[in-house]
Scaffold this motif. Structure first.
Motif, mmCIF file in Angstrom:
data_model
loop_
_atom_site.group_PDB
_atom_site.id
_atom_site.type_symbol
_atom_site.label_atom_id
_atom_site.label_comp_id
_atom_site.label_asym_id
_atom_site.label_seq_id
_atom_site.Cartn_x
_atom_site.Cartn_y
_atom_site.Cartn_z
ATOM 1 N N ASN A 135 0.758 4.556 7.157
ATOM 2 C CA ASN A 135 -0.275 4.306 8.163
ATOM 3 C C ASN A 135 -1.645 4.529 7.531
ATOM 4 O O ASN A 135 -1.816 5.422 6.708
ATOM 5 C CB ASN A 135 -0.122 5.265 9.352
ATOM 6 C CG ASN A 135 1.207 5.103 10.058
ATOM 7 O OD1 ASN A 135 1.412 4.143 10.786
ATOM 8 N ND2 ASN A 135 2.113 6.046 9.840
ATOM 9 N N GLY A 136 -2.634 3.721 7.944
ATOM 10 C CA GLY A 136 -4.002 3.942 7.487
ATOM 11 C C GLY A 136 -4.231 3.538 6.047
ATOM 12 O O GLY A 136 -3.400 2.872 5.421
ATOM 13 N N ASN A 137 -5.382 3.969 5.510
ATOM 14 C CA ASN A 137 -5.745 3.523 4.160
ATOM 15 C C ASN A 137 -6.480 4.575 3.334
ATOM 16 O O ASN A 137 -7.057 4.258 2.301
ATOM 17 C CB ASN A 137 -6.614 2.264 4.242
ATOM 18 C CG ASN A 137 -7.975 2.536 4.847
ATOM 19 O OD1 ASN A 137 -8.214 3.588 5.448
ATOM 20 N ND2 ASN A 137 -8.889 1.581 4.696
ATOM 21 N N LYS A 138 -6.440 5.832 3.767
ATOM 22 C CA LYS A 138 -7.155 6.889 3.041
ATOM 23 C C LYS A 138 -6.165 7.773 2.285
ATOM 24 O O LYS A 138 -5.240 8.320 2.870
ATOM 25 C CB LYS A 138 -7.969 7.750 4.016
ATOM 26 C CG LYS A 138 -9.196 7.046 4.575
ATOM 27 C CD LYS A 138 -10.291 6.900 3.508
ATOM 28 C CE LYS A 138 -10.849 8.246 3.084
ATOM 29 N NZ LYS A 138 -11.952 8.093 2.092
ATOM 30 N N ILE A 139 -6.405 7.911 0.974
ATOM 31 C CA ILE A 139 -5.513 8.684 0.110
ATOM 32 C C ILE A 139 -6.302 9.789 -0.583
ATOM 33 O O ILE A 139 -7.431 9.579 -1.035
ATOM 34 C CB ILE A 139 -4.851 7.780 -0.948
ATOM 35 C CG1 ILE A 139 -3.976 6.712 -0.280
ATOM 36 C CG2 ILE A 139 -4.035 8.602 -1.946
ATOM 37 C CD1 ILE A 139 -3.394 5.693 -1.249
ATOM 38 N N LEU A 140 -5.673 10.954 -0.703
ATOM 39 C CA LEU A 140 -6.224 12.070 -1.474
ATOM 40 C C LEU A 140 -5.239 12.415 -2.581
ATOM 41 O O LEU A 140 -4.066 12.682 -2.323
ATOM 42 C CB LEU A 140 -6.457 13.283 -0.585
ATOM 43 C CG LEU A 140 -6.977 14.544 -1.298
ATOM 44 C CD1 LEU A 140 -8.361 14.301 -1.888
ATOM 45 C CD2 LEU A 140 -6.989 15.747 -0.353
ATOM 46 N N ASP A 141 -5.726 12.430 -3.820
ATOM 47 C CA ASP A 141 -4.932 12.784 -4.997
ATOM 48 C C ASP A 141 -5.422 14.142 -5.497
ATOM 49 O O ASP A 141 -6.533 14.259 -6.018
ATOM 50 C CB ASP A 141 -5.103 11.698 -6.064
ATOM 51 C CG ASP A 141 -4.409 12.014 -7.382
ATOM 52 O OD1 ASP A 141 -3.586 12.954 -7.419
ATOM 53 O OD2 ASP A 141 -4.695 11.319 -8.377
ATOM 54 N N TYR A 175 -6.707 12.456 5.776
ATOM 55 C CA TYR A 175 -6.091 11.452 4.904
ATOM 56 C C TYR A 175 -4.739 11.008 5.446
ATOM 57 O O TYR A 175 -4.011 11.772 6.085
ATOM 58 C CB TYR A 175 -5.941 12.018 3.487
ATOM 59 C CG TYR A 175 -7.268 12.259 2.818
ATOM 60 C CD1 TYR A 175 -7.904 11.248 2.105
ATOM 61 C CD2 TYR A 175 -7.917 13.487 2.931
ATOM 62 C CE1 TYR A 175 -9.131 11.465 1.497
ATOM 63 C CE2 TYR A 175 -9.148 13.709 2.332
ATOM 64 C CZ TYR A 175 -9.753 12.686 1.617
ATOM 65 O OH TYR A 175 -10.976 12.893 1.034
ATOM 66 N N ASP A 176 -4.409 9.754 5.136
ATOM 67 C CA ASP A 176 -3.141 9.169 5.567
ATOM 68 C C ASP A 176 -2.028 9.419 4.553
ATOM 69 O O ASP A 176 -0.845 9.368 4.888
ATOM 70 C CB ASP A 176 -3.317 7.667 5.778
ATOM 71 C CG ASP A 176 -4.464 7.383 6.734
ATOM 72 O OD1 ASP A 176 -4.378 7.816 7.898
ATOM 73 O OD2 ASP A 176 -5.460 6.756 6.308
ATOM 74 N N LEU A 177 -2.402 9.677 3.317
ATOM 75 C CA LEU A 177 -1.469 10.080 2.265
ATOM 76 C C LEU A 177 -2.152 11.117 1.392
ATOM 77 O O LEU A 177 -3.294 10.917 0.961
ATOM 78 C CB LEU A 177 -1.050 8.875 1.405
ATOM 79 C CG LEU A 177 -0.306 9.205 0.108
ATOM 80 C CD1 LEU A 177 1.038 9.870 0.385
ATOM 81 C CD2 LEU A 177 -0.120 7.953 -0.752
ATOM 82 N N ILE A 178 -1.464 12.208 1.159
ATOM 83 C CA ILE A 178 -1.898 13.201 0.173
ATOM 84 C C ILE A 178 -0.818 13.274 -0.886
ATOM 85 O O ILE A 178 0.375 13.398 -0.570
ATOM 86 C CB ILE A 178 -2.134 14.581 0.815
ATOM 87 C CG1 ILE A 178 -3.305 14.497 1.810
ATOM 88 C CG2 ILE A 178 -2.405 15.638 -0.255
ATOM 89 C CD1 ILE A 178 -3.574 15.790 2.569
#
Length: 236
Positions: A37-43, A106-109
């Motif tokens: 879902n969404g489009n914000k990623i934190l690495d 974020y949508d993915l971490i």
């Protein structure tokens, strides 16, 4: 002396100014993790920026923020981001994750950090601790993940296999529940050394579990590993 990057199909990784070299763990998590879902990623703990670049290639609509505490790795990540075709969607911040406080979630971490391999139930050896610029425990990483992850987001990590149960337990205390697991063996006869874990805020009745064997023999890769990584490696 000429500088030779590690060349992938759609980007290059310069790694001459940092100890954080391209490795199998980074390639695995970059290939395996998903955003639903969404489009914000934190690495978190981006090193040279490898995982961020892989995710930028896989998910062309995403915006990716990367965190790196080591200054030399941070500068190398800037270089690798700026040299890539994905540079407009990538940012890197030179800060400890404990002090990172963005205005959005974020949508993915995702994280493949150079863990100081610490059991949270055992005190650090003070001599070893003194050699660390900073320490990032599982608890601190998962505390921050639970704060920065969107309600419908997921978080993915690669950790030592022998820390799996501890990690899942610490995560559950922060309402992060395991949804997918990938067990990784170097070859069919080797012991499990690494595990990839995906968490969400929703408890799953059935956890998806798979095992990946990387090699049949030295430099002879399994079909499963080739299929997972072929969009990145030049010779796959």
């Amino acid at each position: 002396m000429s500088r030779k990057p590690f060349k992938f199909k759609q980007f290059d990784i310069f790694q001459d100014n940092t100890a954080m070299k391209v490795g199998t763990d980074g390639v695995l998590i970059g290939s395996w993790t998903n955003i639903y879902n969404g489009n914000k990623i934190l690495d978190i703990g981006t090193g040279t920026g490898l995982v961020s670049l892989m995710l930028a290639q896989r998910f062309p609509e995403t915006i990716i923020d990367a965190i790196e505490i080591d200054e030399s790795a941070y500068l190398q990540a800037i270089e690798n981001f700026q040299n890539s075709i994905f540079k407009q969607r990538l940012k890197v911040f030179n800060t400890p994750i404990q002090e990172y406080n963005p205005n959005e979630k974020y949508d993915l971490i995702v994280s493949n950090p150079p863990f100081f391999n610490v059991n949270d139930l055992v005190e650090f050896d003070t001599r070893k601790q003194a050699r660390q610029q900073t320490t990032l425990t599982f608890s601190e990483l998962l505390d921050k993940t639970s704060l920065l992850l969107n309600r419908n987001g997921v978080a993915s990590f690669v950790i030592p296999y022998d820390q799996k149960d501890l990690y899942i337990d610490i995560a559950s205390k922060r309402s992060l529940y395991i949804s997918r697991i990938l067990y990784v063996r170097g070859n069919k006869n080797s012991s499990l050394k690494r595990v990839l874990l995906e968490f969400s805020f929703d408890q799953k009745e059935i956890v998806e579990e798979d095992e990946l064997i990387i090699e049949l023999d030295r430099h002879q890769y399994t079909d499963e590993y080739i299929n997972l990584t072929k969009e990145f490696y030049l010779k796959m």
